[in-house]
Design a protein around this motif. Structure first.
Motif, PDB file in Angstrom:
ATOM      1  N   LEU A 232       0.806  -1.226   0.000  1.00 49.20           N
ATOM      2  CA  LEU A 232       0.000   0.000   0.000  1.00 49.20           C
ATOM      3  C   LEU A 232       0.838   1.275   0.000  1.00 49.20           C
ATOM      4  N   ILE A 233       2.038   1.191   0.528  1.00 44.84           N
ATOM      5  CA  ILE A 233       2.888   2.378   0.646  1.00 44.84           C
ATOM      6  C   ILE A 233       4.232   2.056   0.016  1.00 44.84           C
TER       7      ILE A 233
ATOM      8  N   PRO B 282       4.335   0.415   7.201  1.00 45.73           N
ATOM      9  CA  PRO B 282       3.049  -0.276   7.218  1.00 45.73           C
ATOM     10  C   PRO B 282       3.245  -1.660   7.828  1.00 45.73           C
TER      11      PRO B 282
ATOM     12  N   LEU C 159      -5.300   0.195   8.437  1.00 47.85           N
ATOM     13  CA  LEU C 159      -3.874  -0.043   8.245  1.00 47.85           C
ATOM     14  C   LEU C 159      -3.134   0.349   9.514  1.00 47.85           C
TER      15      LEU C 159
ATOM     16  N   THR D 214      -4.035   5.277   0.669  1.00 54.81           N
ATOM     17  CA  THR D 214      -4.168   3.827   0.833  1.00 54.81           C
ATOM     18  C   THR D 214      -5.619   3.360   0.790  1.00 54.81           C
TER      19      THR D 214
END
Length: 103
Positions: free
Chosen positions: A23-24, A36, A44, A64
């Motif tokens: 996601l990151i 994360p 998250l 996200t």
């Protein structure tokens, strides 16, 4: 809105879930010194050094698509964990590519 936990975690012993890492991006993680950790119930869990940076948390929530549960860690622990987790991701991707090419 954001759930901010103010507990300190031993980040050096945490292993991130791959779906959370995805996601990151690594450059964003390094820029903001955030890691994360996991996704649970569309939230998250994110380790960082500054839980007062609501603008950053809101930006990451938009980016996200998940609400953020922020946990505190030391800058040094998070940097080492970023090296480990994003390095692991790269290594796993290379291993998979080699296996696919060999098949």
């Amino acid at each position: 809105v954001t759930g901010v936990q103010t507990c300190a975690l031993p980040i050096c012993h945490i292993s991130s879930q791959q779906d959370a890492i995805n996601l990151i991006g690594e450059s964003t993680a390094r820029k903001y010194n955030v890691l994360p950790i996991k996704i649970e119930n569309n939230r998250l869990q994110l380790a960082g050094t500054d839980n007062d940076d609501l603008e950053l948390i809101q930006t990451l929530e938009r980016t996200t698509g998940h609400s953020i549960d922020f946990v505190l860690g030391s800058a040094e622990q998070i940097e080492k964990a970023i090296d480990r987790e994003y390095g692991k991701t790269l290594g796993e991707n290379i291993s998979e590519a080699i296996e696919v090419a060999a098949a």
